[in-house]
Design an enzyme around this catalytic site. Structure first.
Site, PDB file in Angstrom:
ATOM      1  N   LYS A 134       0.842  -1.189   0.000  1.00  0.00           N
ATOM      2  CA  LYS A 134       0.000   0.000   0.000  1.00  0.00           C
ATOM      3  C   LYS A 134       0.878   1.239   0.000  1.00  0.00           C
ATOM      4  CE  LYS A 134       0.793   1.803   3.374  1.00  0.00           C
ATOM      5  NZ  LYS A 134       2.077   2.303   3.961  1.00  0.00           N
ATOM      6  N   TYR A 219      -4.190   3.981   6.229  1.00  0.00           N
ATOM      7  CA  TYR A 219      -4.722   3.029   7.219  1.00  0.00           C
ATOM      8  C   TYR A 219      -5.991   3.594   7.864  1.00  0.00           C
ATOM      9  CZ  TYR A 219      -0.434   0.230   7.216  1.00  0.00           C
ATOM     10  OH  TYR A 219       0.602  -0.587   6.858  1.00  0.00           O
TER      11      TYR A 219
END
Ligand code: NAD
Length: 364
Positions: A134, A219
């Site tokens: 990510k 996140y």
């Protein structure tokens, strides 16, 4: 003394070693397939060295068989440490020859963000399944091209959203679905750390694609989606920059953003390179959940209106790698596909646009 994200994360990783862990969740030996998938790590920086490679010594469905690096001295060290044959060691130039290497089933891209697109597509063209870190890319366009390339090559694309494989996060997802405390009304999710390594690629917009949002803010964004089980319909955002000499155009220093969800739930978020914070709060009609730390390697910690969340402390990367490889072995869709990464990328673009224009941005 430099205080970097590495130090910050290492502290958590070291702490987690002192906590008794459930052995069945550390290695999935009971479920070991006949053949472990061979993984090649691309980019041997912090995350590959200190998290993924050690995890690959504990996984049941896969193991480390190859590396791709631009640094010959790293190749030597890794070759000795992990007993890797010369034929499984590549650099960024000869990487495409991996197509002819039957030892390697999966390529795990752990490079700076702007390199994810190129190496995911090259891996797919070489006929390898791909795990990509990510944020999956630095734009929606790139993310869509990566998904299309993996589809065309008939290989799986999984994004390294390790939290989706661990119990605290699964419980947050379950509460959104089963509604033990009623509907979600409010989420507060924030993640930041004090960045002191001023030479980091994270401060180069061409490599990072943005500041803390592309690093750890993602996140908090992802958490709002799994905590509500919904996709946001609009976003607003604001940035604050106190040190423009360090945080160049294209790199935010601190970003605040808000999201509205179809059910009427709202969320509020902070991400920053100025301070360590790591929190998830979920307000429900009849209760709440609070986690801190909520996103690190563990041990994660939290409580709900019913009391402490007593859940197993696990090695995130082991469960992530085994979970993804189980889906590849058994030809099942993985739970963190490229499409999951694309959803975050669309929101990140909308959040950056909202911060720039000062206007609410609708998301379809
Ligand atoms: P890092 O700087 O420690 O490692 C980057 C690696 O890329 C190094 O080995 C470096 O040599 C190599 N590289 C190749 N070309 C480069 C270039 N032009 N500039 C700089 N480095 C280059 O970074 P990291 O912390 O390991 O992060 C790598 C990726 O992993 C990022 O996408 C990051 O978001 C992701 N990450 C994920 C987690 C997680 O918990 N899932 C944690 C940390 C990092």
């Amino acid at each position: 003394m430099k205080n970097t994200r590495r130090d910050f994360l290492k502290t958590f990783a070291a702490t987690s070693l002192t906590v008794p862990m459930l052995s069945s969740l550390q290695t999935n030996a009971a479920f070991a397939p006949e053949k472990k998938l061979g993984i090649a790590l691309v980019g041997l920086g912090y995350y590959a060295t200190y998290q993924l490679a050690p995890a690959l010594e504990k996984t049941a469905n896969c193991h480390l068989v190859g590396i791709v690096t631009g640094t010959p001295s790293k190749a030597e060290t890794w070759k000795k440490k992990y007993n890797l044959p010369d034929k499984n060691i590549y650099n960024y130039q000869n990487f495409d020859q991996i197509a002819d290497n039957p030892d390697i089933d999966v390529v795990y891209v752990v490079l700076p963000n702007s390199m994810h697109h190129e190496f995911t597509i090259r891996a797919a063209k070489a006929g390898k399944h791909v795990i990509c870190e990510k944020p999956m890319a630095v734009s929606v366009k790139e993310a869509e091209e990566m998904i299309a390339a993996c589809k065309a090559a008939n290989v799986q694309l999984a994004i390294g959203y390790r939290l989706h494989y661990e119990p605290f996060t699964n419980e947050v997802m379950r509460l959104a679905k089963d509604k033990d405390f009623g509907k979600v009304t409010f989420v507060e999710a924030s993640f930041g750390f004090p960045l002191r390594d001023l030479k980091a690629w994270r401060l180069n917009p061409k490599l990072s694609g943005g500041g803390p949002m592309m690093d750890v803010g993602i996140y908090a964004l992802n958490a709002a989606r799994y905590a509500t089980g919904e996709e946001p319909i609009s976003v607003t955002a604001q940035t604050v920059k106190t040190r423009p000499d360090i945080y160049l155009p294209g790199i935010e220093e601190t970003l605040f953003w808000q999201m509205k969800f179809p059910s009427g739930a709202v969320s509020n978020h902070t991400t920053t390179y100025n301070s360590g914070l790591q929190r998830l709060y979920v307000g429900y009609e009849n209760g709440n959940l609070e986690m801190s730390p909520a996103y690190d390697y563990g041990p994660l910690k939290g409580k709900t209106s019913k009391g402490e969340m007593k859940l197993p402390i696990v090695y995130h990367q082991v469960l992530e790698l085994d979970g993804i490889c189980d889906c590849i072995i058994n030809n099942k869709p993985n739970i963190t596909p490229g499409e999951e990464g694309l959803k975050d990328m669309k929101l990140i673009e909308a959040i950056f646009k909202a911060a720039k224009t000062g206007k609410e941005v609708k998301v379809s």
